[in-house]
Design a protein around this motif. Structure first.
Motif, PDB file in Angstrom:
ATOM      1  N   VAL A  86       0.848  -1.176   0.000  1.00 13.65           N
ATOM      2  CA  VAL A  86       0.000   0.000   0.000  1.00 13.65           C
ATOM      3  C   VAL A  86       0.889   1.233   0.000  1.00 13.65           C
ATOM      4  N   HIS A  87       0.612   2.166  -0.923  1.00 13.06           N
ATOM      5  CA  HIS A  87       1.388   3.405  -0.993  1.00 13.06           C
ATOM      6  C   HIS A  87       0.864   4.373   0.056  1.00 13.06           C
ATOM      7  N   VAL A  88       1.792   4.914   0.856  1.00  9.97           N
ATOM      8  CA  VAL A  88       1.392   5.813   1.943  1.00  9.97           C
ATOM      9  C   VAL A  88       2.257   7.059   1.939  1.00  9.97           C
ATOM     10  N   SER A  89       1.671   8.115   2.513  1.00 11.27           N
ATOM     11  CA  SER A  89       2.431   9.342   2.768  1.00 11.27           C
ATOM     12  C   SER A  89       2.544   9.457   4.298  1.00 11.27           C
ATOM     13  N   LEU A  90       3.805   9.441   4.773  1.00 15.59           N
ATOM     14  CA  LEU A  90       4.036   9.418   6.228  1.00 15.59           C
ATOM     15  C   LEU A  90       4.420  10.793   6.754  1.00 15.59           C
ATOM     16  N   THR A  91       3.904  11.083   7.956  1.00 15.08           N
ATOM     17  CA  THR A  91       4.383  12.241   8.719  1.00 15.08           C
ATOM     18  C   THR A  91       4.740  11.722  10.118  1.00 15.08           C
ATOM     19  N   ILE A  92       6.017  11.846  10.489  1.00 12.43           N
ATOM     20  CA  ILE A  92       6.511  11.325  11.775  1.00 12.43           C
ATOM     21  C   ILE A  92       6.921  12.514  12.640  1.00 12.43           C
ATOM     22  N   SER A  93       6.354  12.591  13.839  1.00 13.40           N
ATOM     23  CA  SER A  93       6.672  13.716  14.742  1.00 13.40           C
ATOM     24  C   SER A  93       7.140  13.172  16.102  1.00 13.40           C
ATOM     25  N   PRO A  94       8.137  13.817  16.705  1.00 17.99           N
ATOM     26  CA  PRO A  94       8.598  13.363  18.034  1.00 17.99           C
ATOM     27  C   PRO A  94       7.545  13.658  19.119  1.00 17.99           C
ATOM     28  N   ILE A  95       7.445  12.779  20.143  1.00 20.38           N
ATOM     29  CA  ILE A  95       6.552  12.990  21.294  1.00 20.38           C
ATOM     30  C   ILE A  95       7.437  13.297  22.519  1.00 20.38           C
ATOM     31  N   ILE A 112      -2.222   6.692  -0.233  1.00 20.17           N
ATOM     32  CA  ILE A 112      -2.135   7.433  -1.506  1.00 20.17           C
ATOM     33  C   ILE A 112      -2.051   6.456  -2.688  1.00 20.17           C
ATOM     34  N   THR A 113      -2.533   5.227  -2.511  1.00 22.71           N
ATOM     35  CA  THR A 113      -2.438   4.205  -3.561  1.00 22.71           C
ATOM     36  C   THR A 113      -3.128   4.664  -4.852  1.00 22.71           C
ATOM     37  N   GLN A 114      -4.330   5.186  -4.723  1.00 21.94           N
ATOM     38  CA  GLN A 114      -5.057   5.627  -5.913  1.00 21.94           C
ATOM     39  C   GLN A 114      -4.350   6.786  -6.608  1.00 21.94           C
ATOM     40  N   ARG A 115      -3.837   7.720  -5.784  1.00 22.42           N
ATOM     41  CA  ARG A 115      -3.144   8.856  -6.381  1.00 22.42           C
ATOM     42  C   ARG A 115      -1.882   8.418  -7.119  1.00 22.42           C
ATOM     43  N   VAL A 116      -1.135   7.494  -6.510  1.00 18.49           N
ATOM     44  CA  VAL A 116       0.084   6.986  -7.150  1.00 18.49           C
ATOM     45  C   VAL A 116      -0.254   6.267  -8.462  1.00 18.49           C
ATOM     46  N   ALA A 117      -1.334   5.464  -8.411  1.00 22.19           N
ATOM     47  CA  ALA A 117      -1.737   4.753  -9.629  1.00 22.19           C
ATOM     48  C   ALA A 117      -2.142   5.745 -10.724  1.00 22.19           C
ATOM     49  N   TYR A 118      -2.854   6.800 -10.288  1.00 20.92           N
ATOM     50  CA  TYR A 118      -3.286   7.822 -11.254  1.00 20.92           C
ATOM     51  C   TYR A 118      -2.074   8.546 -11.839  1.00 20.92           C
ATOM     52  N   GLU A 119      -1.143   8.902 -10.981  1.00 18.12           N
ATOM     53  CA  GLU A 119       0.057   9.593 -11.469  1.00 18.12           C
ATOM     54  C   GLU A 119       0.886   8.695 -12.381  1.00 18.12           C
ATOM     55  N   LYS A 120       0.930   7.395 -12.043  1.00 19.99           N
ATOM     56  CA  LYS A 120       1.655   6.455 -12.881  1.00 19.99           C
ATOM     57  C   LYS A 120       0.989   6.345 -14.256  1.00 19.99           C
ATOM     58  N   ALA A 121      -0.347   6.311 -14.244  1.00 17.33           N
ATOM     59  CA  ALA A 121      -1.073   6.250 -15.512  1.00 17.33           C
ATOM     60  C   ALA A 121      -0.828   7.502 -16.342  1.00 17.33           C
ATOM     61  N   LEU A 122      -0.816   8.647 -15.656  1.00 21.03           N
ATOM     62  CA  LEU A 122      -0.552   9.895 -16.377  1.00 21.03           C
ATOM     63  C   LEU A 122       0.855   9.905 -16.956  1.00 21.03           C
ATOM     64  N   ALA A 123       1.817   9.429 -16.162  1.00 19.43           N
ATOM     65  CA  ALA A 123       3.194   9.388 -16.652  1.00 19.43           C
ATOM     66  C   ALA A 123       3.321   8.444 -17.841  1.00 19.43           C
ATOM     67  N   HIS A 124       2.603   7.308 -17.744  1.00 22.81           N
ATOM     68  CA  HIS A 124       2.629   6.349 -18.854  1.00 22.81           C
ATOM     69  C   HIS A 124       2.006   6.962 -20.108  1.00 22.81           C
ATOM     70  N   LEU A 125       0.886   7.665 -19.901  1.00 27.69           N
ATOM     71  CA  LEU A 125       0.224   8.326 -21.019  1.00 27.69           C
ATOM     72  C   LEU A 125       1.122   9.405 -21.623  1.00 27.69           C
ATOM     73  N   ALA A 126       1.783  10.157 -20.761  1.00 25.99           N
ATOM     74  CA  ALA A 126       2.696  11.193 -21.248  1.00 25.99           C
ATOM     75  C   ALA A 126       3.842  10.588 -22.054  1.00 25.99           C
ATOM     76  N   ALA A 127       4.343   9.422 -21.583  1.00 30.85           N
ATOM     77  CA  ALA A 127       5.425   8.751 -22.314  1.00 30.85           C
ATOM     78  C   ALA A 127       4.951   8.289 -23.680  1.00 30.85           C
ATOM     79  N   ILE A 128       3.694   7.809 -23.723  1.00 28.29           N
ATOM     80  CA  ILE A 128       3.130   7.379 -25.005  1.00 28.29           C
ATOM     81  C   ILE A 128       3.039   8.562 -25.961  1.00 28.29           C
ATOM     82  N   VAL A 129       2.536   9.685 -25.438  1.00 22.32           N
ATOM     83  CA  VAL A 129       2.395  10.891 -26.261  1.00 22.32           C
ATOM     84  C   VAL A 129       3.762  11.357 -26.754  1.00 22.32           C
ATOM     85  N   GLU A 130       4.752  11.351 -25.843  1.00 19.63           N
ATOM     86  CA  GLU A 130       6.083  11.823 -26.206  1.00 19.63           C
ATOM     87  C   GLU A 130       6.753  10.932 -27.238  1.00 19.63           C
TER      88      GLU A 130
END
Length: 631
Positions: A86-95, A112-130
């Motif tokens: 699972v893709h995650v965005s971590l924030t670690i703070s001292p207690i 952030i799994t869906q966001r990562v997948a979406y960004e990966k799809a966009l990057a793949h699409l951009a590579a195809i276009v390029e």
């Protein structure tokens, strides 16, 4: 209590851990994200959530927490209970405790799994276009260019920086500006424009043929916010298609011209033959003598026209010789200069020592004369230059596909004759028709012109390439294959023997009554005994009734029911070695390609005169051994 409620209800995974990485608290968001219950997670080391190759990340995080540092939005991968990543965005703070000492760390993880997948799809699409071979352009609803891939740069010549922000109209020819307006109107209406073939202009000003597909681009609310413009270069494909259409058109016209010439020669045979017979029996003092002479001259001029038609059809007479094309062009230079305007300067740049080609000198002179005269007339009343050049060129298959041939040609060495003029040039509309019979741009005069030139080129197994731009003159390149060895010896002249018959009996076969009557009358005039048949079937019946009776058969090659080729084959089965002369409106080389080595005695091309007919008959008969004639 309120803070604990907030932590517990958060959708993010909020975990408390000590400085050794042992889990001390576990909210419902952590349970949802990782799949472990609170009882399962408490007391475990955080490494149970971390892939093996990322174990060092937790060590670094704990070291930062011990130093009192905060780690923000650290994107990584963790493992669920079922071991799925699972893709995650971590924030670690001292207690810290009341004394300010660091005693642990809070671990907040957001999925952030869906966001990562979406960004990966966009990057793949951009590579195809390029990487696409098609030009892909993004534009606004108003037609302003917003994106531009490398293929668009290759196709149109503009870089990304040069073109973005400019309207699509910079790519349109002036006469096609309405196309973009119509495309944008259809896009705003939600329509798609698919496989639309048109022309666009590159940065250098050169036209390029493209196939366009333009689609509306919508946002998440379904609103049209722009359009994707995909262009495929079809210049080569379009040129090949037009070249194929031109070749097919020329082949069709060639078949038509050949058929007309064949039928016309049949009619001329009757006119020319009968007129020659009557003229031979008319005293020179008779008023009819001159009139008959005029008829013969008119028929002979008509015969020349049929030869032009056969030349266009690629079936004209070719008297092959070994020719130095430079010498041939040089020989007619003075003749051509005397025939064109004195303001037109003829320049000859003829290479010496070129390999010889095999061809008919008269027909090749016609090609050179026609091209030079056309160039001089294109210059008009002003001053200009017509340049004739020759050279040797190695030609490959790709080059041959780009030129007008009408036949399949092998790659290899060709002698090139180029005629360039500084005249007005031609636009695409004129270029597409210059080889059509009777098409002309001159104010007066109609004729075969360049159509006959193309026929001669085809009959010499050559090719013709034309370049022309309005205002910049025209260039014609004639390519002739380099000859091999000289084939054969010159044909012997017909012996000038007495034309009178020697008791020979001849079977004449032709489906044209006018030709049968003339041939019968001409032969009987010289003493031959003639039997006539209207077609091959009747001729075969007559022959079968008395196979030894006839000394010679004269048959037309093209007849209904049974043609000359079939009749010849059947007669040879009945009596091998029987002398047969075939006649045709086509030239010998085109008419007799199936008779090589089969014992045919002779050929007579229509139209022919009474003298031509009897000379050929006498030559054939005199070449045969004597035989006992039936009583």
């Amino acid at each position: 209590m309120r803070l604990a409620a907030i932590v517990e209800s958060s959708e993010d995974a909020i975990i408390g851990k000590d400085l050794n990485g042992v889990v001390l608290s576990w909210n419902s968001g952590a349970e949802q994200l990782y799949g472990y219950s609170e009882d399962e997670a408490l007391g475990q080391h955080m490494s149970f959530l971390i892939p093996q190759k990322r174990q060092d990340e937790e060590v670094a995080i704990l070291e930062a927490a011990k130093r009192g540092e905060r780690v923000r939005h650290f994107e990584t991968v963790r493992l669920r209970k079922n071991r799925e990543p699972v893709h995650v965005s971590l924030t670690i703070s001292p207690i810290r405790n009341h004394a300010g000492d660091v005693i642990g760390a809070s671990h907040v993880a957001r999925d952030i799994t869906q966001r990562v997948a979406y960004e990966k799809a966009l990057a793949h699409l951009a590579a195809i276009v390029e990487s696409s071979g098609d030009a892909i352009v993004g534009k606004s609803p108003e037609g302003i260019i917003e994106s531009w891939n490398p293929a668009a740069e290759r196709l149109y010549g503009y870089t990304f920086r040069e073109i973005v922000g400019r309207p699509m109209s910079v790519l349109l020819p002036l006469d096609r500006m309405d196309e973009e307006k119509n495309i944008l109107a259809r896009i705003r209406a939600g329509e798609r424009v698919e496989s639309f073939e048109t022309v666009r202009i590159t940065k250098s000003g050169a036209p390029v043929s493209v196939s366009l597909t333009v689609s509306p681009i919508r946002n998440v609310h379904g609103e049209i916010i722009g359009a994707s413009h995909i262009a495929r270069d079809i210049t080569t494909q379009r040129q090949f298609r037009e070249h194929l259409q031109q070749t097919q058109k020329m082949e069709s016209l060639g078949l038509l011209a050949g058929g007309i010439a064949h039928d016309f020669n049949n009619l001329l045979t009757g006119i020319l033959g009968n007129a020659s017979l009557v003229l031979g029996a008319t005293p020179a003092s008779s008023p009819s003598h001159q009139r008959l002479t005029d008829v013969l001259r008119a028929a002979e001029r008509a015969s020349l026209l049929t030869k032009q038609l056969l030349a266009y059809a690629g079936k004209g007479q070719v008297a092959l010789e070994m020719i130095d094309l430079s010498e041939l062009a040089g020989e007619i230079g003075s003749l051509v200069q005397a025939s064109i305007s004195k303001k037109v300067h003829l320049v000859l740049e003829l290479a010496s020592g070129l390999p010889r080609i095999e061809g008919d000198p008269g027909q090749l002179q016609q090609v050179i004369m026609n091209l030079v005269m056309n160039g001089a007339e294109a210059i008009g009343e002003g001053a200009g230059t017509v340049t004739v050049r020759t050279w040797l060129q190695e030609v490959d298959e790709l080059y041959l596909r780009s030129i007008l041939t009408g036949v399949e040609l092998p790659q290899g060495k060709y002698v090139v004759l180029e005629v360039h003029d500084t005249g007005a040039g031609m636009d695409e509309a004129v270029l597409s028709r210059i080889f059509d019979p009777f098409f002309t741009t001159k104010k007066t005069g109609r004729g075969l012109g360049l159509a006959a030139v193309m026929g001669i080129v085809r009959s010499h197994k050559g090719a013709l390439k034309v370049y022309s731009t309005p205002g910049q003159g025209s260039t014609f390149k004639f390519l002739a294959p380099v000859a091999g060895t000289v084939k054969g010896n010159p044909k012997p002249k017909v012996l000038e023997a007495a034309l009178q018959a020697r008791q020979e009996r001849i079977l004449v076969v032709d489906d044209e009554e006018l030709i049968r009557r003339f041939t019968e009358a001409a032969l009987e005039h010289f003493g031959y005994q003639v039997t006539a048949a209207k077609d091959g079937e009747e001729a075969l019946r007559l022959f079968q009734s008395a196979p030894a009776y006839f000394d010679l058969v004269i048959a037309d090659l093209t007849m209904p029911f049974m043609d000359g080729e079939e009749l010849f084959r059947r007669l040879q089965m009945l009596r091998p070695g029987l002398p047969v002369i075939l006649t045709s409106g086509y030239h010998e080389s085109a008419a007799l390609r199936h008779f090589a080595g089969k014992g045919l005695s002779g050929f007579l091309q229509k139209p022919y005169s009474a003298l031509d007919l009897t000379k050929r008959v006498r030559a054939v008969m005199d070449a045969l051994p004597p035989r006992n004639l039936p009583e």
